[in-house]
Scaffold this motif. Structure first.
Motif, PDB file in Angstrom:
ATOM      1  N   ALA A 207       0.822  -1.207   0.000  1.00 41.23           N
ATOM      2  CA  ALA A 207       0.000   0.000   0.000  1.00 41.23           C
ATOM      3  C   ALA A 207       0.858   1.260   0.000  1.00 41.23           C
ATOM      4  O   ALA A 207       0.562   2.230  -0.718  1.00 41.23           O
ATOM      5  CB  ALA A 207      -0.935  -0.004   1.206  1.00 41.23           C
ATOM      6  N   SER A 208       1.936   1.272   0.784  1.00 42.87           N
ATOM      7  CA  SER A 208       2.791   2.468   0.827  1.00 42.87           C
ATOM      8  C   SER A 208       3.558   2.639  -0.476  1.00 42.87           C
ATOM      9  O   SER A 208       3.761   3.768  -0.941  1.00 42.87           O
ATOM     10  CB  SER A 208       3.748   2.385   2.018  1.00 42.87           C
ATOM     11  N   VAL A 209       3.975   1.540  -1.095  1.00 39.70           N
ATOM     12  CA  VAL A 209       4.637   1.620  -2.400  1.00 39.70           C
ATOM     13  C   VAL A 209       3.665   2.182  -3.432  1.00 39.70           C
ATOM     14  O   VAL A 209       4.015   3.071  -4.229  1.00 39.70           O
ATOM     15  CB  VAL A 209       5.151   0.237  -2.838  1.00 39.70           C
ATOM     16  N   ALA A 210       2.439   1.681  -3.422  1.00 34.23           N
ATOM     17  CA  ALA A 210       1.434   2.151  -4.372  1.00 34.23           C
ATOM     18  C   ALA A 210       1.140   3.633  -4.172  1.00 34.23           C
ATOM     19  O   ALA A 210       0.970   4.386  -5.147  1.00 34.23           O
ATOM     20  CB  ALA A 210       0.156   1.338  -4.236  1.00 34.23           C
ATOM     21  N   GLY A 211       1.103   4.081  -2.922  1.00 31.36           N
ATOM     22  CA  GLY A 211       0.844   5.492  -2.649  1.00 31.36           C
ATOM     23  C   GLY A 211       1.944   6.389  -3.186  1.00 31.36           C
ATOM     24  O   GLY A 211       1.673   7.426  -3.799  1.00 31.36           O
ATOM     25  N   VAL A 312      -2.457 -11.178 -11.799  1.00 39.55           N
ATOM     26  CA  VAL A 312      -2.572  -9.727 -11.810  1.00 39.55           C
ATOM     27  C   VAL A 312      -3.827  -9.336 -11.036  1.00 39.55           C
ATOM     28  O   VAL A 312      -4.934  -9.755 -11.378  1.00 39.55           O
ATOM     29  CB  VAL A 312      -2.647  -9.168 -13.253  1.00 39.55           C
ATOM     30  N   ASP A 313      -3.640  -8.524  -9.998  1.00 42.56           N
ATOM     31  CA  ASP A 313      -4.746  -8.092  -9.147  1.00 42.56           C
ATOM     32  C   ASP A 313      -4.786  -6.579  -9.093  1.00 42.56           C
ATOM     33  O   ASP A 313      -3.742  -5.918  -8.980  1.00 42.56           O
ATOM     34  CB  ASP A 313      -4.589  -8.624  -7.720  1.00 42.56           C
ATOM     35  N   GLY A 314      -5.982  -6.019  -9.138  1.00 39.72           N
ATOM     36  CA  GLY A 314      -6.140  -4.603  -8.878  1.00 39.72           C
ATOM     37  C   GLY A 314      -6.135  -4.344  -7.392  1.00 39.72           C
ATOM     38  O   GLY A 314      -6.666  -5.142  -6.606  1.00 39.72           O
ATOM     39  N   ILE A 315      -5.491  -3.262  -6.964  1.00 42.27           N
ATOM     40  CA  ILE A 315      -5.460  -2.951  -5.545  1.00 42.27           C
ATOM     41  C   ILE A 315      -5.888  -1.503  -5.339  1.00 42.27           C
ATOM     42  O   ILE A 315      -5.691  -0.644  -6.203  1.00 42.27           O
ATOM     43  CB  ILE A 315      -4.077  -3.186  -4.915  1.00 42.27           C
ATOM     44  N   GLY A 316      -6.451  -1.240  -4.189  1.00 41.81           N
ATOM     45  CA  GLY A 316      -6.830   0.121  -3.829  1.00 41.81           C
ATOM     46  C   GLY A 316      -5.730   0.772  -3.013  1.00 41.81           C
ATOM     47  O   GLY A 316      -4.847   0.100  -2.483  1.00 41.81           O
ATOM     48  N   ILE A 317      -5.756   2.079  -2.934  1.00 40.45           N
ATOM     49  CA  ILE A 317      -4.761   2.796  -2.137  1.00 40.45           C
ATOM     50  C   ILE A 317      -5.452   3.773  -1.199  1.00 40.45           C
ATOM     51  O   ILE A 317      -6.620   4.096  -1.368  1.00 40.45           O
ATOM     52  CB  ILE A 317      -3.752   3.551  -3.030  1.00 40.45           C
TER      53      ILE A 317
END
Length: 317
Positions: A207-211, A312-317
């Motif tokens: 999550a922090s990487v995605a942010g 492959v998965d979509g993720i929320g942030i």
């Protein structure tokens, strides 16, 4: 098809020494030694050529140890547009721990590139890069070149209608990311550590990487790909965030795995795949390369088979 253009300003001959186990401070006996002409842009070009795409490679190479590069580029069918200058291309030492699969890199200084040499390279780029084409700027900068060179080149190539993919680190990456919007690349591929350096803080989870990657995209970089080693890679673009992961692969060498991921990303963009398809292909390139020494892909059918196994998965942030 338009050729993909790769730029390598600080190439290297990679000497990979395989050890049963790397123990600092001890005497070792090597079980194998392998020498490969390389550098990040060269590695990307090799993987793209293995995939069957037309590729032109440019940058600077030393005249005094040209043979490995001549042989490699000819064998791969890569259009050799390098600028040859006096001196030797550097040799980098890579210590491969056969037990863990980890590689320790010892990178030597590169060639002295003058303003005249750089001007010649820029002229080659202007000749090669076309509107709608893809240009890969990859690797470190030789000492003496301006730290903001990648930003300047991105501005020039974007003005010609090209999509620029940047894979750099350290001060060269920081300067490129701090550039004005007209000089930002189309896509970048930092690893987690490089993204942490930009963010100025640890990024301990997905999550922090995605942010942090999303913050970079909001600066004006349409596509941010973060390589995460065994955890795969994140792909952040206007449509959201995807997390792509490959199945466990028996590792022959990690050398060039990140470059293979960049090549797979470029191959997906070149083919006009959607982002999930591009992510699968990028991870398949990287996974396929892990099973082989050097910057070499396995056969196309095997890479396509690996792509089908990529989650492959979509993720929320």
């Amino acid at each position: 098809m338009r050729p993909v253009v790769t730029l390598t300003l600080n190439p290297a001959i990679d000497e990979t020494v395989t050890l049963d186990a790397l123990r600092p401070g001890e005497v070792h006996r090597a079980s194998a030694v392998r020498v490969d002409a390389g550098g990040k842009g060269v590695n990307v070009a090799c993987c793209l050529a293995d995939w069957g795409l037309p590729v032109a490679a440019t940058g600077v190479l030393g005249q005094d140890n040209a043979a490995p590069f001549n042989e490699l580029l000819a064998a791969k069918g890569i259009d050799d547009r390098f600028v040859w200058i006096p001196g030797e291309t550097r040799t980098n030492l890579k210590l491969l721990d056969a037990g863990t699969g980890a590689t320790t890199d010892i990178n030597l200084p590169g060639l002295a590139v003058s303003a005249g040499h750089l001007a010649t390279v820029r002229a080659v780029l202007r000749e090669l890069v076309e509107a709608g084409g893809l240009a890969v700027l990859a690797g470190s900068l030789p000492a003496g070149l301006p730290v903001d060179l990648y930003a300047a080149l991105s501005r020039e190539l974007k003005a010609r209608g090209a999509r620029v993919v940047l894979d750099a680190s350290g001060k060269a990456l920081a300067a490129a990311l701090a550039a004005e919007p007209d000089a930002l690349p189309y896509a970048i591929k930092p690893n987690r550590h490089e993204l942490e350096e930009w963010a100025g803080r640890p990024l301990p989870d997905i999550a922090s990487v995605a942010g942090a990657a999303t913050a970079l995209r909001e600066r004006g970089i349409p596509l941010v790909v973060v390589s995460l080693g065994p955890e795969g890679a994140l792909f952040v673009w206007e449509g959201g965030v995807l997390h792509a992961r490959a199945p466990a692969i028996r590792v022959a060498s990690t050398v060039g795995a990140g470059d293979a991921l960049v090549a797979g990303l470029v191959a997906g963009l070149h083919a006009g795949l959607d982002m999930a398809g591009t992510a699968r292909l990028a991870l398949a390139f990287a996974a396929g390369k892990l099973a082989r020494p050097g910057a070499n892909l396995p056969g196309r059918s095997l890479v396509e088979g690996i792509a089908e196994t990529i989650r492959v998965d979509g993720i929320g942030i």
